[in-house]
Design a protein around this motif. Structure first.
Motif, PDB file in Angstrom:
ATOM      1  N   ARG A 410       0.721  -1.302  -0.155  1.00  0.00           N
ATOM      2  CA  ARG A 410       0.205   0.363   0.093  1.00  0.00           C
ATOM      3  C   ARG A 410       0.884   1.440  -0.032  1.00  0.00           C
ATOM      4  NH1 ARG A 410      -5.339  -0.546   1.912  1.00  0.00           N
ATOM      5  NH2 ARG A 410      -4.815   1.630   3.101  1.00  0.00           N
ATOM      6  N   GLY A 411       2.167   1.133   0.527  1.00  0.00           N
ATOM      7  CA  GLY A 411       2.748   2.124   0.933  1.00  0.00           C
ATOM      8  C   GLY A 411       3.683   2.648  -0.395  1.00  0.00           C
ATOM      9  N   LEU A 412       4.002   1.481  -1.136  1.00  0.00           N
ATOM     10  CA  LEU A 412       4.256   1.708  -2.380  1.00  0.00           C
ATOM     11  C   LEU A 412       3.254   2.771  -3.533  1.00  0.00           C
ATOM     12  CD1 LEU A 412       7.289  -1.428  -2.727  1.00  0.00           C
ATOM     13  CD2 LEU A 412       7.576   0.942  -1.869  1.00  0.00           C
ATOM     14  N   VAL A 413       2.561   1.808  -3.279  1.00  0.00           N
ATOM     15  CA  VAL A 413       1.355   1.800  -4.577  1.00  0.00           C
ATOM     16  C   VAL A 413       1.340   3.988  -3.699  1.00  0.00           C
ATOM     17  CG1 VAL A 413      -1.433   2.062  -5.163  1.00  0.00           C
ATOM     18  CG2 VAL A 413       0.144  -0.094  -4.682  1.00  0.00           C
ATOM     19  N   GLY A 414       1.298   4.546  -3.215  1.00  0.00           N
ATOM     20  CA  GLY A 414       0.573   5.540  -2.943  1.00  0.00           C
ATOM     21  C   GLY A 414      -0.035   5.816  -1.087  1.00  0.00           C
ATOM     22  N   LEU A 415       1.356   6.405  -0.417  1.00  0.00           N
ATOM     23  CA  LEU A 415       1.132   6.917   0.375  1.00  0.00           C
ATOM     24  C   LEU A 415       2.020   8.022   1.016  1.00  0.00           C
ATOM     25  CD1 LEU A 415       0.033   6.251   3.529  1.00  0.00           C
ATOM     26  CD2 LEU A 415       1.892   5.101   4.549  1.00  0.00           C
ATOM     27  N   VAL A 422      -3.687   9.108   0.953  1.00  0.00           N
ATOM     28  CA  VAL A 422      -3.849   8.019   1.137  1.00  0.00           C
ATOM     29  C   VAL A 422      -4.559   7.689  -0.575  1.00  0.00           C
ATOM     30  CG1 VAL A 422      -3.314   6.539   3.001  1.00  0.00           C
ATOM     31  CG2 VAL A 422      -5.358   7.544   2.593  1.00  0.00           C
ATOM     32  N   PHE A 423      -4.374   6.793  -0.725  1.00  0.00           N
ATOM     33  CA  PHE A 423      -5.355   6.934  -2.060  1.00  0.00           C
ATOM     34  C   PHE A 423      -7.090   5.938  -1.517  1.00  0.00           C
ATOM     35  CE2 PHE A 423      -1.950   5.801  -4.596  1.00  0.00           C
ATOM     36  CZ  PHE A 423      -2.699   7.636  -6.358  1.00  0.00           C
ATOM     37  N   PRO A 424      -8.477   5.667  -2.652  1.00  0.00           N
ATOM     38  CA  PRO A 424      -8.715   5.135  -1.145  1.00  0.00           C
ATOM     39  C   PRO A 424      -8.845   3.381  -1.709  1.00  0.00           C
ATOM     40  CG  PRO A 424      -9.721   6.440  -3.637  1.00  0.00           C
ATOM     41  CD  PRO A 424      -8.887   6.776  -3.607  1.00  0.00           C
ATOM     42  N   ALA A 425      -9.789   3.026  -0.951  1.00  0.00           N
ATOM     43  CA  ALA A 425      -9.284   0.877  -0.618  1.00  0.00           C
ATOM     44  C   ALA A 425      -9.504   0.426  -1.553  1.00  0.00           C
ATOM     45  CB  ALA A 425     -10.086   0.441   0.509  1.00  0.00           C
ATOM     46  N   ALA A 431      -4.508  -2.363  -7.898  1.00  0.00           N
ATOM     47  CA  ALA A 431      -3.089  -2.154  -8.498  1.00  0.00           C
ATOM     48  C   ALA A 431      -2.468  -3.654  -8.104  1.00  0.00           C
ATOM     49  CB  ALA A 431      -2.670  -1.072  -7.015  1.00  0.00           C
ATOM     50  N   LEU A 432      -3.266  -4.112  -7.902  1.00  0.00           N
ATOM     51  CA  LEU A 432      -2.387  -5.944  -7.016  1.00  0.00           C
ATOM     52  C   LEU A 432      -2.353  -6.274  -8.919  1.00  0.00           C
ATOM     53  CD1 LEU A 432      -4.719  -6.593  -4.409  1.00  0.00           C
ATOM     54  CD2 LEU A 432      -1.855  -6.742  -4.151  1.00  0.00           C
ATOM     55  N   ILE A 433      -3.384  -6.035  -9.451  1.00  0.00           N
ATOM     56  CA  ILE A 433      -3.164  -6.346 -11.165  1.00  0.00           C
ATOM     57  C   ILE A 433      -2.407  -6.292 -12.072  1.00  0.00           C
ATOM     58  CG2 ILE A 433      -4.914  -6.764 -13.121  1.00  0.00           C
ATOM     59  CD1 ILE A 433      -7.817  -6.518 -11.529  1.00  0.00           C
ATOM     60  N   PRO A 434      -2.480  -4.868 -12.127  1.00  0.00           N
ATOM     61  CA  PRO A 434      -0.956  -5.101 -13.105  1.00  0.00           C
ATOM     62  C   PRO A 434       0.469  -5.182 -12.589  1.00  0.00           C
ATOM     63  CG  PRO A 434      -2.077  -2.795 -12.142  1.00  0.00           C
ATOM     64  CD  PRO A 434      -2.772  -3.574 -11.662  1.00  0.00           C
ATOM     65  N   ALA A 435       0.385  -5.544 -11.009  1.00  0.00           N
ATOM     66  CA  ALA A 435       1.656  -5.982 -10.122  1.00  0.00           C
ATOM     67  C   ALA A 435       1.834  -6.791 -10.241  1.00  0.00           C
ATOM     68  CB  ALA A 435       1.518  -5.582  -8.299  1.00  0.00           C
ATOM     69  N   GLY A 436       0.785  -8.162 -10.222  1.00  0.00           N
ATOM     70  CA  GLY A 436       0.966  -9.084 -10.628  1.00  0.00           C
ATOM     71  C   GLY A 436       1.188  -9.520 -12.194  1.00  0.00           C
TER      72      GLY A 436
END
Length: 546
Positions: A410-415, A422-425, A431-436
């Motif tokens: 979550r921190g690497l995505v945006g904090l 923070v971003f919405p939950a 973000a898990l999709i492009p990361a995968g």
């Protein structure tokens, strides 16, 4: 009388003049290109054309060094610099983590020519007034708080800060007091240039210097990719732009923090090691690696985590070079490089010994606290859980919190900001999709190149040692914070010194899509990182100005 018909005369063959002209033009073009290349080589070597090898001036040498840098690398550096400048403009003063402490350190150094004397927040009256009038207490860590917004409030602030206020405090600079002075010494230059303006003018100019360091981070990251991942040059652009548009890099490099210089030095270290592993170790490259380590140790305490891996790299390179140069590799390469690398630590310990302080200052104190208060196994268990899922026999230090996802991902995505933006939950879940996908493509590229990777085992072991050293240092600091201050230390910006490896991940992901679809995947990755950066900026703007 019969008139015989004349036989038509055969047409004369075409003159080869045009062909000769075309050939001559082609020859001239080739000769001109060769002449330009020769002039560029002479410039890079520091020689003046037609001067019988006379040494060039320093300015010309700099121009030659710039000419040797690929255009794509310079573009990535420019993009990273402008991106950091944008972040410096949208984030209000003192809303970058620990920025009040870092500014106080620079002010103490610039105004009194002395280092901080305590970790108390004994700021100067000028900074205290600025913090109060900027509503720092009402905005920091309070997402509902807003900074000054109306033009009337802005005029009142400028009028208040224009008063002749004292710029010297009690010598306390908060958490920054334990940091080495190199970054702060560099920041005294823009501080002095804007000394006739208000504190806001000095903060703006000092942030620009940090933004310049962000550009250099992207530059060295691109050069690292060129050395570490030869082939498929187009893929270097994907990794370079991925670094340039990284929001965490830009957010930190857009503020007053020694992290900005730490990122630059770390990327330069990765580049220097990759270059030496690819082209061979020389006396000059050994000194370059040792010098970078020395600069890093004078930049921030966190660099200590990278230093053992860098020294291991020098040893591995010297052993490999000794097969050709014999013992000279140790006496003329390894010894000077290691001596230069550890010189700041030795000098620091000597000064502390003479003055009666602990040999390594705050590092000695923190290590003693940990070992005296708790067992080493308990600390190692905490460090493991700081990054990875808890093993069955370990004490539960984080409760039901799944640290890899809820803290680090979550921190690497945006904090951003003081970890209060923070971003919405749903954004973190999405973000898990492009990361995968990126992870799968990267692993595919690694599997395809596994034969080459086995031959580069020593180099990969050096990079792994650097990363593990940094992670252990951050985890140990987190353990100290949790035991004695009951606070959370998991801040993803501490991982940004490894951002050159993030560029390598993106480069491998683009190459993992194959020759046909690789450029398409690379273009999509660039769009993804640009979108991530833009939405992060919009989130910060909404946090402070909506």
């Amino acid at each position: 009388m019969s008139t015989g018909s004349r036989r038509p005369q055969a047409s004369a063959p075409p003159k080869p003049a045009r062909k000769e002209t075309v050939a001559a033009r082609a020859f001239k073009r080739r000769a001109a290109a060769a002449k330009r290349r020769a002039a560029r080589r002479r410039l890079v070597r520091g020689r003046i054309p037609g001067s019988a090898g006379a040494p060039h001036s320093l300015l010309a040498r700099c121009r030659g060094a710039l000419a040797a840098i690929p255009v794509a690398a310079r573009v990535c550096a420019l993009v990273a610099f402008l991106n950091a400048v944008c972040w410096s403009l949208i984030v209000p003063p003192f809303q970058v983590p620990d920025e009040p402490d870092h500014f106080a350190y620079v002010q103490q150094l610039a105004e009194t020519a002395s280092l901080p004397t305590s970790s108390n927040t004994e700021y100067s009256p000028e900074e205290m007034l600025a913090i109060r009038d900027l509503r720092n207490a009402q905005v920091r860590l309070r997402p509902e708080g807003r900074p000054l917004s109306t033009s009337t409030e802005q005029r009142e602030l400028v009028q208040a800060l224009s008063q002749p206020l004292s710029r010297t405090g009690g010598g306390g600079t908060g958490f920054s007091a334990s940091e080495p002075p190199l970054y702060y010494a560099l920041e005294t230059v823009p501080y002095g240039l804007a000394s006739k303006g208000t504190i806001l003018s000095r903060i703006a100019l000092m942030r620009l210097l940090s933004a310049l360091m962000g550009g250099l981070t992207a530059l060295f990251s691109f050069l690292f990719l060129r050395e570490a991942l030869p082939g498929a040059r187009w893929a270097w652009i994907v990794g370079g732009l991925g670094v340039a548009f990284a929001p965490l890099l830009a957010a930190s490099s857009g503020g007053i923090t020694p992290d900005a210089l730490l990122f630059t030095v770390s990327a330069a270290l990765f580049y220097a090691l990759a270059r030496a592993f690819r082209r061979g170790l020389t006396a000059r490259s050994a000194l370059a690696i040792g010098g970078i380590v020395a600069v890093g140790l004078m930049t921030k305490v966190n660099f200590i985590g990278l230093a053992p891996g860098a020294c291991l790299g020098l040893v591995a390179l010297s052993v490999r070079q000794s097969r050709q140069a014999g013992r000279l590799a140790y006496s003329r390469m390894l010894a000077p490089g290691l001596a230069l690398a550890v010189s700041p630590a030795v000098l620091y310990a000597l000064v502390n010994f003479i003055s009666g302080h602990p040999s390594f200052g705050v590092v000695s104190n923190e290590g003693g606290i940990v070992l005296n208060g708790h067992s080493l196994s308990r600390e190692l268990s905490y460090i493991w859980q700081f990054y990875l899922p808890r093993l069955p026999w370990m004490h539960n230090d984080f409760g039901e919190l799944f640290v890899p996802r809820q803290l680090w991902f979550r921190g690497l995505v945006g904090l951003y900001g003081w970890n209060d933006t923070v971003f919405p939950a749903w954004a973190y879940d999405l973000a898990l999709i492009p990361a995968g996908v990126i992870a799968a493509l990267c692993l595919r590229a690694v599997a395809i190149s596994r034969a080459q990777l086995r031959r580069r085992g020593a180099e990969l072991a050096v990079y792994a040692t650097m990363c593990i050293g940094l992670l252990v240092l951050i985890g140990a600091s987190g353990y100290i914070e949790s035991v004695h201050l009951a606070t959370e230390y998991a801040q993803p910006r501490y991982l940004v010194p490894m951002i050159a490896l993030w560029g390598a991940v993106l480069t491998l992901a683009a190459r993992g899509a194959g020759r046909r679809w690789g450029p398409v995947a690379g273009a999509l990755l660039i769009v993804l990182v640009i979108g991530h950066d833009l939405f992060s900026q919009l989130q910060v703007i909404a946090r402070y100005y909506s």
